[in-house]
Design a protein around this motif. Structure first.
Motif, PDB file in Angstrom:
ATOM      1  N   PRO A 128       0.794  -1.237   0.000  1.00  0.00           N
ATOM      2  CA  PRO A 128       0.000   0.000   0.000  1.00  0.00           C
ATOM      3  C   PRO A 128       0.823   1.282   0.000  1.00  0.00           C
ATOM      4  CG  PRO A 128       0.179  -0.818   2.234  1.00  0.00           C
ATOM      5  CD  PRO A 128       0.920  -1.795   1.361  1.00  0.00           C
ATOM      6  N   TRP A 129       2.170   1.177  -0.033  1.00  0.00           N
ATOM      7  CA  TRP A 129       2.980   2.388   0.141  1.00  0.00           C
ATOM      8  C   TRP A 129       3.365   3.071  -1.163  1.00  0.00           C
ATOM      9  CZ3 TRP A 129       3.945  -2.024   3.175  1.00  0.00           C
ATOM     10  CH2 TRP A 129       3.591  -1.861   4.520  1.00  0.00           C
ATOM     11  N   HIS A 130       3.752   2.287  -2.163  1.00  0.00           N
ATOM     12  CA  HIS A 130       4.216   2.867  -3.431  1.00  0.00           C
ATOM     13  C   HIS A 130       5.303   3.912  -3.176  1.00  0.00           C
ATOM     14  CE1 HIS A 130       1.054   0.809  -5.604  1.00  0.00           C
ATOM     15  NE2 HIS A 130       0.159   1.285  -4.751  1.00  0.00           N
ATOM     16  N   LEU A 131       6.277   3.542  -2.338  1.00  0.00           N
ATOM     17  CA  LEU A 131       7.334   4.487  -1.997  1.00  0.00           C
ATOM     18  C   LEU A 131       8.338   4.631  -3.139  1.00  0.00           C
ATOM     19  CD1 LEU A 131       8.331   3.651   1.691  1.00  0.00           C
ATOM     20  CD2 LEU A 131       7.103   5.658   0.853  1.00  0.00           C
ATOM     21  N   PRO A 132       8.852   5.829  -3.351  1.00  0.00           N
ATOM     22  CA  PRO A 132       9.996   6.004  -4.245  1.00  0.00           C
ATOM     23  C   PRO A 132      11.239   5.549  -3.478  1.00  0.00           C
ATOM     24  CG  PRO A 132       9.372   8.104  -3.290  1.00  0.00           C
ATOM     25  CD  PRO A 132       8.377   7.098  -2.784  1.00  0.00           C
TER      26      PRO A 132
END
Length: 259
Positions: free
Chosen positions: A84-88
Motif C-alpha cells: 500500500p505504500w508505493h514508496l519512491p
C-alpha cells in the motif's frame, strides 16, 4: 543448557533456523510450509540466518532471516515499492545516505514462544538483534530495511535500536497487521544512537554481553552464512566446532515474538 548465538553455516544449523521460523509463522499466522517456500524460495541462496541455538539439542530458539543484496532487489524493497505504500525507494533511502542495491533485508524475525518471557527469554531477542547488527558490520553492510508491525517498531525503538520509519512511509494495514511501517537501519549512525538512547543495553546490543547466551566473535564472522549445499563439502571458513548433528510476494510478516 548451552545457548549460542551464531550465523548458521552448516546444513544442520540452517535447517534448525528454518524450522523455528516455520513453526512460529505457522502458529502465529497460519503460514504453511508451502507458503513460506513460495515467499522465501526465490531468496534462498541469498538468505543468511542469525540464530540462537541450543548446542545440546541442535534446536534453534530463535532466528532472523537476512536477505543479502544481489542482482535483484531484496524482498522489502520490492514490497514497499508496491501497495500500500508505493514508496519512491531510491529517494527514501537516499535520505539516510543508502541505496537500494546495497541494503540487506531483515526479512523475518522469529522466537520460539517458550523463550519470549522472563530474563532468559528477553536475552534471545536482544541476542538476535546484536547478531544482526554485528554480522552486518562484519560484512560491510551499510544499512538494512524491513517492514515492522507498529507494535514491534515501538519495542525495538524502546530497546534503543535505531530502526527509523523510511522517508515518506506511513503506517498502513499490511498482510494481517493492522498497522505496519517500512523501516531502515543505517549502520554508520547506529552505534551513537544506541549509546545515546540505551547505554544500559549497549553492552548487549553492541558487544554481545549476555548471561545465558555464549557469543564467540568467530560465529558471527563474514565468512559464515553463505549458502552451503548439503550434498557438497563445507566451504573453507566453516565453523571451528562440529555443528553437524521480479514479482512482489503475496505475504510477508514479521513474527509474533516481538508483537
Amino acid at each position: 543448557m548451552a545457548f549460542r548465538l551464531l550465523v548458521a553455516h552448516s546444513p544442520a544449523e540452517r535447517d534448525a533456523a528454518r524450522q523455528v521460523e516455520a513453526d512460529v509463522f505457522l502458529q502465529a499466522f497460519g503460514n504453511t510450509p508451502e507458503l513460506l517456500a513460495q515467499e522465501y524460495g526465490p531468496y534462498e541462496e541469498r538468505s543468511r540466518f542469525v540464530a540462537v541455538i541450543d548446542d545440546e539439542s541442535g534446536v534453534a530458539l530463535g532466528t532472523a532471516r537476512l536477505i543479502t543484496d544481489g542482482a535483484a532487489p531484496v524482498k522489502t524493497v520490492l514490497d514497499i515499492a508496491g501497495a500500500p505504500w508505493h514508496l519512491p525507494v531510491a529517494e527514501s533511502l537516499a535520505a539516510v545516505d543508502l541505496e537500494p542495491a546495497t541494503v540487506w533485508d531483515v526479512a523475518s524475525l522469529a522466537v520460539d514462544p517458550r523463550y519470549r518471557a522472563g530474563a532468559a527469554g528477553a536475552e534471545v531477542s536482544v541476542a538476535l538483534c546484536h547478531g544482526i547488527w554485528r554480522y552486518a558490520r562484519n560484512c560491510g553492510v551499510p544499512g538494512m530495511v524491513t517492514i515492522l508491525d507498529d507494535r514491534v517498531h515501538r519495542l525495538v525503538r524502546a530497546m534503543g535500536l535505531p530502526w527509523h520509519a523510511m522517508a515518506g512511509a506511513t503506517s498502513q494495514p499490511y498482510l494481517g497487521s493492522p498497522a505496519s511501517t517500512p523501516c531502515v537501519f543505517a549502520v554508520a549512525t547506529a552505534e551513537a544512537e544506541v549509546y545515546g538512547s540505551r547505554p544500559d543495553l549497549a553492552p548487549a546490543l553492541d558487544h554481545g554481553v549476555f548471561r545465558s547466551i555464549t557469543v564467540d566473535p568467530a560465529d558471527l564472522a563474514a565468512t559464515r552464512g553463505t549458502f552451503v549445499d548439503s550434498a557438497e563439502p563445507a566451504l573453507v571458513g566453516a565453523p571451528r566446532r562440529d555443528t553437524t548433528g521480479w514479482r512482489p510476494p503475496t505475504v510477508r510478516r514479521e513474527s509474533a515474538p516481538l508483537r
